[in-house]
Every structure is written in structure tokens, then in C-alpha cells.
Design an enzyme around this catalytic site. Structure first.
Site, PDB file in Angstrom:
ATOM      1  N   CYS B 138      -5.768  87.226 -66.838  1.00 37.53           N
ATOM      2  CA  CYS B 138      -4.731  88.263 -66.983  1.00 37.53           C
ATOM      3  C   CYS B 138      -3.497  87.795 -67.750  1.00 37.53           C
ATOM      4  O   CYS B 138      -2.580  88.582 -67.959  1.00 37.53           O
ATOM      5  CB  CYS B 138      -4.347  88.803 -65.614  1.00 37.53           C
ATOM      6  SG  CYS B 138      -5.772  89.479 -64.757  1.00 37.53           S
ATOM      7  N   HIS B 263       5.058  90.013 -62.932  1.00 34.49           N
ATOM      8  CA  HIS B 263       3.624  90.297 -63.093  1.00 34.49           C
ATOM      9  C   HIS B 263       3.256  91.414 -62.116  1.00 34.49           C
ATOM     10  O   HIS B 263       2.589  92.359 -62.491  1.00 34.49           O
ATOM     11  CB  HIS B 263       2.808  89.035 -62.842  1.00 34.49           C
ATOM     12  CG  HIS B 263       1.365  89.179 -63.171  1.00 34.49           C
ATOM     13  ND1 HIS B 263       0.924  89.601 -64.400  1.00 34.49           N
ATOM     14  CD2 HIS B 263       0.240  88.963 -62.416  1.00 34.49           C
ATOM     15  CE1 HIS B 263      -0.409  89.650 -64.392  1.00 34.49           C
ATOM     16  NE2 HIS B 263      -0.833  89.264 -63.208  1.00 34.49           N
ATOM     17  N   HIS B 298      -3.322  97.823 -63.966  1.00 31.30           N
ATOM     18  CA  HIS B 298      -3.393  96.411 -64.362  1.00 31.30           C
ATOM     19  C   HIS B 298      -4.373  96.340 -65.536  1.00 31.30           C
ATOM     20  O   HIS B 298      -5.580  96.498 -65.363  1.00 31.30           O
ATOM     21  CB  HIS B 298      -3.862  95.550 -63.200  1.00 31.30           C
ATOM     22  CG  HIS B 298      -3.740  94.076 -63.457  1.00 31.30           C
ATOM     23  ND1 HIS B 298      -3.499  93.555 -64.705  1.00 31.30           N
ATOM     24  CD2 HIS B 298      -3.830  93.009 -62.617  1.00 31.30           C
ATOM     25  CE1 HIS B 298      -3.436  92.237 -64.632  1.00 31.30           C
ATOM     26  NE2 HIS B 298      -3.635  91.876 -63.371  1.00 31.30           N
TER      27      HIS B 298
END
Lengths: 282, 371
Positions: B138, B263, B298
Site C-alpha cells: 500500500c 494513512h 483504500h
């Protein structure tokens, strides 16, 4: 140029059944649970590199190049989700991450710098050297590897890769320890940024010292570009996939890195890549 | 050689739209409603929320071209840095599904090549410089930005295109479901009731340059460090280490950071580690912070590009976005994100991106005074 302080590899021709890499890791005193074959393969090569070159350093960077990281598990995950309508297990899924091999190597070797998985068709190792060269001033040490995983069944894998039905397949894991502060480097390596025009490469090749040995990527062996007569062409080897450049560099280092050397490749994109090395003492 | 690195252009294609104004407006609005994704698992039908942005692959070259603007695409001193977590698995998945639907006895993944998407984009745009596919889960696109900035800073390249792409695919959806990290309701980063992520897809591209032009932002620096404490759960200490390293690389003191894009995935472990890591660096004066994941989902390996583009779009419109849907503070975290948009008055921002495999990456951007 980057100082090579150590190198190591694992290379195996693929047989009917996978070689037991876990047993080889255990023989090196390493037991890692719930990892896939790609991770085992990467770890095995990296551990051999450390055995040859000493500790890597806690602040080191770790770059792993692979054209198709975790291919076995990706194939398995697609079969389970689509053909079997079964979600991948948690470990199958998390191990698919291309950077997970780097995690386990970093954990085993106590490395805490940046940890990247990098891919570029027919030029993964060169891409790693390029990236390391750029950031090297902030990370004085690094471990750079190139991993090519075997996938069974082999007939399917040959078809997947577009190879002849009788082609011998290999898996490989090559690793190079780079240390800017190494007092006695084995060799010093630099990667030229990829070039669209062969003319730029030819200029570089002509500038190399006479007697420089040149290894060609297998894709170029049958259709080699015009090479300066001052270069000494090396014979090819059996690793024809993504480990080709890494194997050529390994052989150069293993032979004692006695003189200048380079490796030339050209990707499907038409870009030329040149990796060059010279003895560490020069 | 050390040169300044400027953000010359940013474009995105995501569930919130394709225009920076529309994306910023969505970030200002209340919690957006995601679509559904359905799949069968062990005989049961599973329904999960999903932020869909149709046509991601097809949209990527055009948005990358827009981000590059009038940059010379033919120069070998323009590099492409491509970040993706799933890196082409969606295409292999489609091919496998089609083959099975057509009754062919096929196997998954033909001609595997994780760099294919980058190579195609490189060809389509007519680029002649180097290209790299970075895969750090990610934080992939965030690392693409960071390594592009290193090359510009060192004088190796003059221009760079950092791209993040993540396409809808069953393996990712079912994988996060299998790991019990996917919520069935909505993403609630830093909220006491958070229970997982909502996935999304997107493409985003940022043009970095060693010359300022009309740029409003400078990428001051950043850092990427590996956390070997756990393959999927970050530790507060290593998050703090990464932020501290990024601040040092950028030459910025903690007190100079005016806002933070966290994040903020909405999982129990990630948000706890990030909050504790932020407190370790900033003490009792953690700057206003937010998570954009309730807006876009996400977007995994692409979030470094999308969220950087979107955060900048919001700041340029005068506000630091709130964390959409945040309601209930978590005492264990000790800090809470913005509940309402805050005015942006310029300065330096910190952007955090973390990934499986212990990949932590932090970036620092500074808004420049007008030219």
C-alpha cells in the site's frame, strides 16, 4: 560506482517435483513458518550472500527485483477465487505482496532501511542498480537481489512463458551485497540509465577499456548488435529468463573479477540497458 | 548535486471523479456512499462496500498525459515511476474468467510480467527515459513519488511521472475479507468503532520536475523504512522512525508541520500504531490530521498518488479535509482526526503511507509562495 562487498546465489534446474528449499534453509539455521516458495527462494540466496560477504548492516537498503514475484501463489489465488469460489487463506493472500520476500530477508538479516520490490521486464537487476545508485548516498549499504521462481506443473509454466515443450526451466535467487565504505570491494558496478538509441550504448561501449569482457542477455545472443572489436564476448549460460543478467554478474564476480566487464540487454520495450563493472582494486 | 523538486501537475481518476475540484468537493462533503461488491465464498454470498471508478486502465494514459502537461515526453531525462499493489492481476483475472466462461480448459496468468502496465504506459505516452515498477504493497505509489524525487534531486533526471494504479479484482477483495480486515459497513479511520477497510480503485499521476514553472508545491523529501516486527501490523516505533527520518531528509522540524494526511486505513491495528507513532514524534501537539480513505476507499498501492493529489487539491482550495464519518474518539489512541474541515493557511504537510511487508513511507510537501 557501487562497491560489491559480497555475493551469493541459489540456482536449480527444475525437476518433476520442487526441490525442498525449506530443508536447505534449516541447514543454514533458519526456520521461517507460513511463507511461500518465492520467499524461501529469495531467503536462501540472500543468506548465501551474507555467508560470503558478512553482515549487511542494520541501516542497509534491500531491493528485490523480480519480473513475476509470487507467481505460484498468484496462480493459486486465482484458481481458488475464480475456479473454486474459495477466498485465498490469509497467508496465501498476504504472501502475494511482491515485497513480502524482502520483509522476511530484512527480518532474518536485521535490515531496517528501505525495502523495495522492483520490476522491469528483462532489466530488473539493472533497475535495482539504477535505484540504488540514486539513493545510495543516504544508504551506504544495500542488499540487491533478483529472484526467479519455479512454478509447477512445468508443462503449464512452459506454456505460460511461451517456451518450447522440452525447454529446461530454472529457478534462481542471486544477491549482491553493496557497501559504499567497503575497503576491499570485489568489484565496482554501475548501471547506465536505459537508452532508446543504440548509438548512446555504442558510445559507452567504445569508451570501455580494451579487453573488457561483454556478456549479452540471451535475447541478444542470436541477434547481437555490432560490438566494438576491442570487447571480448563471453559465452552464454543456461539461465535465459529474468536471472540472466544476475547470473552473468555472479560469474564475473565468482571468476575473481579480474578485469573490466559489462552486460548488455534490450527489453521488449526496445530500451537498451548496460551494466558495467571493474575490479574493486582499480 | 541537490536540487529542489516541484509538483507540477496532479491528475486522478477515482470514485470521487476525475476533476480536482470535484475530488476536493467530495472530500469536503459528508461520508460518500460506496457501491457494493458481491462474491460467493464457501457457499455464502458476501456483500462488501467498494469505491468503484469504472475504466481505470483505459483512463490512465490520458490522465498521465494531462499531469505531464507540456513536458517534453521524448527526452531520456523523464522517468516513469509506477506503483501498484496488485500490478496487473485484474487483467489476468479477466482473462481467466473469460476463458472459463468460454469453456476453455485454461490456466491462470499467461505471459506474467509485473512491469507490463508501466511498459504499456511508457509506450503509449511515447516516453524514452527509464521506467520502474515499484511494489511495496500500500505504499507503492508513495515510494514511486519518493524515488522519483531522489532522481530529480540528484540530477539523474529532470522530469518524472509518478503513477499509482489499482484496479478492482476478486483476489484483493476476497483476500482482505479472508484476513478479516474488510468491514461490511464503512471505513471509520481512528474512530473507536472502526472495524476495517473499504477497498477502492483508481489511477492517479503526478508530474515532478526539477524546474518550478507554475508549481505551487515542493516535495521537500521523505523516507521509506522497513518494519520487521510483523508482516502486516505496523509498530508505533517504526512509524515514528520513518516520520523522523522523513523530517530529517526534508530538513523540517516537527513544529513546522501544519497538517498531516494520515494513512488511516480504519483497521484496529494500523490506526492504533499510526496514532501512537504520531504522538511519539509530535508529543502533545500533533498537528491537525485526517484520513481520506472514507472518501475514496483504500486504493492500496495507488493511494500514495491519489491521496497526495487529493490532499493538495483540498489545500489549494483553502481547507484541510475532515475525516469523513468520524464520530467517536478512541481513548487508546489519545488523539482524534479533524471532525470538520479546518482552514489551510499554507506551510508544510506530512503524508503517511504504510504497507504490508513492513513498508512505511512518509513524504513532506511545502506550499510555495506565489511565483
Amino acid at each position: 560506482m557501487l562497491n560489491i562487498a559480497g555475493f551469493g546465489r541459489h540456482v536449480g534446474a527444475l525437476g518433476a517435483a520442487p526441490e525442498d528449499l525449506r530443508a536447505q534453509l534449516l541447514a543454514l539455521g533458519v526456520s521461517v513458518r507460513r511463507v511461500n516458495r518465492f520467499i524461501e527462494l529469495a531467503l536462501l540466496g540472500a543468506l548465501r550472500c551474507r555467508a560470503n560477504g558478512g553482515d549487511i548492516g542494520a541501516d542497509a537498503a534491500l531491493y528485490a527485483a523480480a519480473e513475476t514475484p509470487m507467481l505460484n501463489d498468484c496462480v493459486k489465488a486465482l484458481r481458488s477465487t475464480i475456479a473454486e469460489q474459495r477466498p485465498p487463506t490469509p497467508f496465501e493472500f498476504m504472501n502475494i505482496s511482491g515485497n513480502m520476500a524482502g520483509f522476511y530477508i530484512a527480518q532474518q538479516l536485521g535490515i531496517g532501511g528501505p525495502q523495495l520490490a522492483v520490476a522491469r521486464r528483462h532489466g530488473g537487476l539493472e533497475a535495482g542498480f539504477e535505484l540504488l545508485g540514486i539513493s545510495h548516498r543516504s544508504h551506504r549499504r544495500a542488499l540487491l537481489g533478483c529472484v526467479d521462481e519455479g512454478v509447477w506443473p512445468l508443462d503449464e509454466q512452459r506454456e505460460r512463458l511461451g517456451l518450447a515443450a522440452d525447454a529446461t526451466l530454472y529457478e534462481s535467487s542471486h544477491w549482491f551485497h553493496i557497501d559504499a565504505d567497503c575497503a576491499t570491494p570485489l568489484a565496482r558496478v554501475a548501471a547506465l540509465l536505459p537508452q532508446a538509441e543504440y548509438g548512446a550504448i555504442e558510445t559507452e561501449l567504445r569508451a570501455l577499456p580494451g579487453g573488457t569482457r561483454i556478456a549479452l542477455h540471451p535475447r541478444l545472443e542470436r541477434d547481437a548488435p555490432p560490438l566494438p572489436a576491442t570487447l571480448e564476448r563471453l559465452p552464454g549460460h543456461d539461465l535465459r529468463g529474468q536471472g540472466a543478467c544476475a547470473e552473468a554478474l555472479y560469474r564475473y564476480l565468482d571468476s575473481g573479477a579480474a578485469g573490466p566487464w559489462c552486460h548488455l540487454s534490450r527489453g521488449e520495450d526496445g530500451l537498451w540497458s548496460l551494466l558495467r563493472a571493474q575490479p574493486g582494486a582499480s | 548535486m541537490t536540487r529542489a523538486v516541484y509538483l507540477r501537475g496532479a491528475q486522478a481518476h477515482c470514485a470521487a471523479g476525475v476533476d480536482a475540484g470535484a475530488i476536493a468537493a467530495t472530500c469536503r462533503a459528508a461520508t460518500p456512499a460506496p457501491a457494493d461488491v458481491r462474491f460467493r465464498s464457501l457457499g455464502n454470498e458476501i456483500v462488501l462496500p467498494y469505491f468503484r471508478a469504472a475504466g481505470v486502465e483505459a483512463a490512465t494514459p490520458a490522465l498521465a498525459a494531462r499531469a505531464l502537461g507540456d513536458a517534453d515526453r521524448g527526452t531520456p531525462r523523464l522517468g516513469l515511476y509506477f506503483g501498484s499493489s496488485s500490478a496487473g492481476i485484474a487483467a489476468h483475472e479477466r482473462a481467466y474468467v473469460e476463458a472459463r466462461a468460454a469453456g476453455r480448459d485454461d490456466f491462470p496468468i499467461h505471459s506474467p510480467d509485473q512491469s507490463r502496465s508501466a511498459r504499456r504506459l511508457h509506450d503509449t505516452l511515447g516516453l524514452r527515459g527509464p521506467y520502474y515498477t515499484l511494489s511495496t504493497a500500500c505504499s507503492s505509489a508513495a515510494n514511486a513519488l519518493l524515488y522519483a524525487s531522489f532522481a530529480l534531486r540528484d540530477g539523474v533526471l529532470d522530469e518524472a511521472l509518478a503513477v499509482g494504479v489499482e484496479e478492482e479484482n476478486q483476489v484483493s477483495q476476497q483476500g482482505f475479507f479472508s484476513m478479516m480486515l474488510a468491514t461490511r459497513t464503512r471505513s471509520r479511520p481512528f474512530d473507536a468503532r472502526r472495524d476495517g477497510i473499504v477497498l477502492g480503485e483508481c489511477a492517479a499521476a503526478l508530474h515532478l520536475s526539477a524546474t518550478r514553472g507554475a508549481a505551487r508545491w515542493q516535495l521537500l523529501g521523505g523516507a521509506s523504512l522497513c518494519d520487521v516486527s510483523h508482516p502486516t501490523n505496523p509498530s508505533p516505533q517504526r512509524i515514528a522512525d520513518t516520520i523522523v527520518a522523513a523530517l530529517a531528509d526534508a530538513g523540517v522540524a516537527p513544529r513546522e508541520v501544519a497538517a498531516i494526511k494520515a494513512h488511516g486505513t480504519g483497521t484496529r491495528a494500523n490506526d492504533l500504531a499510526e496514532a501512537l507513532g504520531l504522538r511519539q514524534v509530535f508529543g502533545d501537539t500533533v498537528p491537525p490530521f485526517t484520513s481520506l480513505k472514507p472518501v475514496f476507499g483504500h486504493t492500496l498501492g495507488a493511494c500514495g498518488a491519489l491521496e497526495t493529489a487529493a490532499f493538495v487539491a483540498c489545500l489549494e482550495r483553502g481547507f484541510v479535509p475532515a475525516t469523513a464519518g468520524f464520530e467517536e474518539e478512541d481513548d487508546e489512541l489519545g488523539i482524534a482526526p479533524l471532525r470538520a474541515p479546518a482552514p489551510w493557511r499554507g506551510g508544510i504537510v506530512l503524508l503517511n503511507y504504510f504497507g504490508f511487508g513492513g513498508n512505511n513511507c512518509s513524504l513532506l510537501l511545502r506550499e510555495l509562495p506565489p511565483c
